[in-house]
Design a protein around this motif. Sequence first.
Motif, PDB file in Angstrom:
ATOM      1  N   PHE A 136       6.391  -2.549  -7.987  1.00 33.32           N
ATOM      2  CA  PHE A 136       5.493  -3.503  -7.330  1.00 33.32           C
ATOM      3  C   PHE A 136       5.401  -3.203  -5.833  1.00 33.32           C
ATOM      4  O   PHE A 136       4.333  -3.325  -5.228  1.00 33.32           O
ATOM      5  N   ALA A 137       6.518  -2.806  -5.238  1.00 28.19           N
ATOM      6  CA  ALA A 137       6.495  -2.460  -3.800  1.00 28.19           C
ATOM      7  C   ALA A 137       5.488  -1.338  -3.564  1.00 28.19           C
ATOM      8  O   ALA A 137       4.663  -1.401  -2.637  1.00 28.19           O
ATOM      9  N   GLN A 138       5.532  -0.315  -4.414  1.00 27.26           N
ATOM     10  CA  GLN A 138       4.595   0.808  -4.269  1.00 27.26           C
ATOM     11  C   GLN A 138       3.152   0.329  -4.474  1.00 27.26           C
ATOM     12  O   GLN A 138       2.235   0.765  -3.795  1.00 27.26           O
ATOM     13  N   MET A 139       2.973  -0.579  -5.447  1.00 26.91           N
ATOM     14  CA  MET A 139       1.620  -1.076  -5.738  1.00 26.91           C
ATOM     15  C   MET A 139       1.039  -1.847  -4.541  1.00 26.91           C
ATOM     16  O   MET A 139      -0.089  -1.603  -4.122  1.00 26.91           O
ATOM     17  N   TYR A 140       1.846  -2.768  -3.977  1.00 25.44           N
ATOM     18  CA  TYR A 140       1.342  -3.539  -2.827  1.00 25.44           C
ATOM     19  C   TYR A 140       1.154  -2.635  -1.609  1.00 25.44           C
ATOM     20  O   TYR A 140       0.196  -2.793  -0.844  1.00 25.44           O
ATOM     21  N   ALA A 141       2.046  -1.680  -1.432  1.00 27.79           N
ATOM     22  CA  ALA A 141       1.922  -0.782  -0.271  1.00 27.79           C
ATOM     23  C   ALA A 141       0.637   0.042  -0.378  1.00 27.79           C
ATOM     24  O   ALA A 141      -0.009   0.332   0.641  1.00 27.79           O
ATOM     25  N   ALA A 142       0.263   0.397  -1.620  1.00 32.05           N
ATOM     26  CA  ALA A 142      -0.938   1.225  -1.814  1.00 32.05           C
ATOM     27  C   ALA A 142      -2.219   0.494  -1.414  1.00 32.05           C
ATOM     28  O   ALA A 142      -3.256   1.124  -1.189  1.00 32.05           O
ATOM     29  N   THR A 143      -2.162  -0.832  -1.283  1.00 32.81           N
ATOM     30  CA  THR A 143      -3.365  -1.562  -0.840  1.00 32.81           C
ATOM     31  C   THR A 143      -3.625  -1.301   0.645  1.00 32.81           C
ATOM     32  O   THR A 143      -4.705  -1.613   1.150  1.00 32.81           O
TER      33      THR A 143
END
Length: 308
Positions: A136-143
């Motif tokens: 999830f950290a990677q997913m939010y960072a990708a925004t």
Amino acid sequence: MRAVVVGGAGFLGGAIAEELLRRGDSVVVFDELVSTERCAAVFGPGAVEIAAADMLDAAALSDAFSGADEVYHLAGILGTSELEERVQDAIISNIAGAVGVFEAAIECRVPRVFFPAKPNVWRNTYTITKYAAEQFAQMYAATGQVAIPTLRYFNGYGPRQCLGPVRKLVPTFVAQALSGLPLTVYGDGQQTVDMIYSRDLARHTVDFTRSGYIGEPVDLGRGVEMSVLDVASAVNRVVGSDAGIVHLPMRRGETPSTHLVADNRPLERLLGPLHFTDFTTSLEETVVWYARLPRDDIRGAVEALEAA
Ligand SMILES: NC(=O)c1ccc[n+]([C@@H]2O[C@H](COP(=O)([O-])OP(=O)(O)OC[C@H]3O[C@@H](n4cnc5c(N)ncnc54)[C@H](O)[C@@H]3O)[C@@H](O)[C@H]2O)c1
């Protein structure tokens, strides 16, 4: 710099809060188990702001995060066999809790949130929930709305690591050694760990968070592979106990013969050479801290270990 340490009343959150104070930053300790007295004892009277709240409370997170330059997300629940009966709790704390922190940071326009992951070697509740949060950290960072620099911490130890209920290597061994008991080693003790002192871990965490790094998680250990038997011998030597060790069957949730050692090269490419406190010196400092605890705390911890 204004930093919020979620889980700042805990072992590693406390070490990071201390490191931030040492650098002259203003620190908010956000934790469900925090009090003015405890913070005064650990950090000095009035040294930190306190937000006594549950990280699942979105409004409390927004209040604490507004105007912050950084968040360090160190709250969660740990354990291997200890979490077998607490799968839902672990999902809520470690996954939903982390997602709430990332979303509140985006809402409050906090530019970066540090997240502590772990090596993903065992398929147990703790590892699965931490890995999900890491994703999830990677997913939010990708925004692109928030940076979430992530370190995979290896085996932290140092002052203020809890004696229980989660069974951690150094607190368990030190409590047993101070009680004149043999140290209980799971399996043959040849499985390896990479022990990193909390003060070193905190220093490298803050440097990493402020480096501007964006990308995949990177390791942080001391980069030294030690067997559990080596750690046990070191604790007996530092405490001065000649009670030796006893072997127990491997506990559920851990795989025998695991070999753990951090690959610090990516972090060194980013920060330059990493410096670590000598293992014996840091273990001596840690033992001194436990030896100052009330004897009843040590006795209670040993009794709880025996009952588990
Ligand atoms: N200790 C290690 O060696 C290690 C290794 C790898 C990763 N980590 C990660 O580092 C983090 C911190 O570990 P630690 O050893 O300091 O743990 P800890 O148990 O000492 O600290 C966790 C803190 O989180 C707080 N907390 C838990 N649930 C909360 C909630 N709902 N709301 C507010 N506060 C809450 C607790 O009160 C506690 O103060 C964890 O995410 C852990 O997975 C630790």
